[in-house]
Scaffold this motif. Structure first.
Motif, PDB file in Angstrom:
ATOM      1  N   THR A   1       0.797  -1.333  -0.046  1.00  9.76           N
ATOM      2  CA  THR A   1      -0.199   0.164   0.675  1.00  9.76           C
ATOM      3  C   THR A   1       0.675   1.105   0.531  1.00  9.76           C
ATOM      4  OG1 THR A   1      -0.195  -0.331   2.423  1.00  9.76           O
ATOM      5  CG2 THR A   1      -1.547  -1.183   1.513  1.00  9.76           C
ATOM      6  N   THR A   2       2.149   1.025   0.336  1.00 12.70           N
ATOM      7  CA  THR A   2       3.409   2.885  -0.114  1.00 12.70           C
ATOM      8  C   THR A   2       2.476   2.774  -1.018  1.00 12.70           C
ATOM      9  OG1 THR A   2       4.710   1.318   1.434  1.00 12.70           O
ATOM     10  CG2 THR A   2       5.312   3.240   0.212  1.00 12.70           C
ATOM     11  N   THR A   3       2.762   4.005  -1.613  1.00 11.03           N
ATOM     12  CA  THR A   3       2.706   4.661  -3.445  1.00 11.03           C
ATOM     13  C   THR A   3       3.160   5.889  -3.231  1.00 11.03           C
ATOM     14  OG1 THR A   3       1.403   6.370  -1.886  1.00 11.03           O
ATOM     15  CG2 THR A   3      -0.011   4.591  -2.908  1.00 11.03           C
ATOM     16  N   ALA A   4       3.788   5.800  -4.075  1.00 12.93           N
ATOM     17  CA  ALA A   4       4.112   7.004  -5.288  1.00 12.93           C
ATOM     18  C   ALA A   4       3.299   7.929  -5.827  1.00 12.93           C
ATOM     19  CB  ALA A   4       5.675   6.956  -5.743  1.00 12.93           C
ATOM     20  N   THR A   5       3.461   9.222  -5.663  1.00  9.84           N
ATOM     21  CA  THR A   5       2.244  10.379  -6.453  1.00  9.84           C
ATOM     22  C   THR A   5       3.097  11.511  -7.031  1.00  9.84           C
ATOM     23  OG1 THR A   5       0.642   9.926  -4.792  1.00  9.84           O
ATOM     24  CG2 THR A   5       0.164  11.708  -6.626  1.00  9.84           C
ATOM     25  N   SER A   6       3.571  11.096  -8.440  1.00 11.48           N
ATOM     26  CA  SER A   6       4.271  11.970  -9.664  1.00 11.48           C
ATOM     27  C   SER A   6       3.564  14.259  -8.553  1.00 11.48           C
ATOM     28  CB  SER A   6       3.979  11.951 -10.444  1.00 11.48           C
ATOM     29  OG  SER A   6       4.958  13.097 -11.662  1.00 11.48           O
TER      30      SER A   6
END
Length: 397
Positions: free
Chosen positions: A149-154
């Motif tokens: 569930t770790t997310t990276a958002t631009s």
């Protein structure tokens, strides 16, 4: 140290050391014995780091054995790195960060990093001057990496990473941590895996030590990413090959973890055999009695069988035969995990009461001897893999 890499032609006979590999084995054995079990055990008890050991194997070129020469590595392969790790561990001086920094991170970046990323990260990893940790496991995902569930958002010229990881080794020793997150795919809108190399002093990254009963010099940590911002070039590769990249790191991880487990098993068997030769009961050494001799002989047989699979898996990785390497790496990991636990248990039984004493050090290995049955992948998940992929049985999960 520079040595010849294993090639596809070597796979037919991956079990016999070349002259260079034999020299490497002797070198690693010598430095392992120089430091030995007491040095590592003392560091584990006091919370000290095995910095002197790490610096010496780095100076000898053992850390970067598997990495390309153009980036400061030894130009060899995983086979050679496993030889070094096994001999260090057999001397009681195994180094967990060899599994993480050059085997996982180094392998991924060497194969999939951009040229600029290779120039930035690989020389430091190869020389041992820099250490890279690896963060994939999450509290609610466990072995199911699809549930990360770790997310990276631009955010235009970089990414914002949010989430957490658990049981991440050696973060306090690391300069970077390779974080597995999920990134929105601009084409589909779906979240796809992505890997980011993050300096451990990045604002928004918090590390909390996990109290463990397993005593190792390398601690385990929970990581929390609180709106942690990283630049665009922290994304490793082109962002479209994360799953392939993961296997490029996870297969070597399983193989070199097997080498470490096998070395630990060798250490325990060696201690038991030495004791069984010297300890006299009823006028003869206790090793003369089949009740002790046969279990140790069984351990030795199972150890050698596991070593065969480990060497095969390493040779397949070095030859780039990834599909076959995945199966062999899992089997090697299973076999080495089983003999790691069995060998330490039998060594303690051989020594009787002395097996539980501080003087002989075996009881302190008991918890750690079970670690290879749990991490980096559990024996149950390996059995699932073999049932499905090797035997063609229906998927159970």
């Amino acid at each position: 140290m520079t040595t010849k890499a294993t090639t596809a032609a070597d796979i037919a006979n991956p079990i016999v050391d070349t002259d260079e590999q034999a020299q490497l084995r002797e070198l690693a054995r010598d430095v392992g014995r120089k430091y030995g079990f007491e040095y590592v055990a003392n560091a584990s008890k006091t919370g000290a780091k095995t910095t002197e050991l790490w610096n010496e194997i780095a100076e000898l070129g053992l850390v970067g054995l598997n990495l390309p020469t153009e980036y400061g590595g030894g130009g060899a392969g995983l086979t050679e790195l496993c030889i070094a790790q096994e001999e260090l561990s057999a001397a009681g001086a195994g180094v967990l960060m060899l599994v993480v920094s050059p085997a996982i991170n180094g392998s991924i970046i060497a194969q999939y990093g951009t040229e600029e990323q290779k120039q930035r990260y690989l020389p430091g990893i190869a020389s041992g001057e820099k250490i890279a940790a690896f963060a994939i496991t999450e509290p609610d995902a466990g072995s199911n990496s699809h549930a990360i569930t770790t997310t990276a958002t631009s955010d235009g010229d970089g990414y914002i990473i949010r989430g957490q990881k658990t049981y991440i080794s050696g973060v306090d020793q690391a300069d970077w941590v390779l974080v597995v997150a999920r990134l929105s795919d601009a084409r589909t809108g779906n979240l796809q895996p992505a890997l980011f190399m993050v300096p451990t002093d990045t604002p928004g990254l918090q590390a909390t030590e996990i109290e463990m009963e397993v005593r190792l010099p390398e601690q385990q940590f929970q990581l929390f990413f609180d709106d942690m911002r990283v630049p665009a070039d922290a994304l490793i590769g082109d962002g479209d090959t994360a799953l392939t990249m993961l296997f490029a790191g996870l297969n070597p991880e399983r193989v070199i973890a097997s080498a470490m487990a096998l070395g630990n098993a060798r250490y325990a068997i060696g201690k038991a055999v030495d004791y069984a030769k010297e300890r006299q009961v009823w006028g003869k050494p206790i090793g003369a009695h089949q009740g002790l001799a046969h279990p140790l002989a069984q351990c030795q047989i199972e150890l050698e069988l596991a070593r065969l699979m480990m060497r095969k898996a390493a040779a397949l990785v070095d030859a780039g035969r990834d599909a076959e390497a995945g199966e062999a790496a899992n089997m090697a990991k299973y076999a080495s995990g089983e003999i790691s636990a069995k060998a330490v248990d039998q060594a303690i039984q051989t020594l009787g009461g002395n097996g539980l004493s501080t003087e002989y050090g075996l009881a302190g290995m008991l918890a750690a001897s079970r670690l290879p049955r749990v991490a980096p992948v559990s024996r149950e998940m390996i059995l699932n893999f073999v049932a499905q992929h090797s035997l063609g049985l229906p998927r159970s999960y």
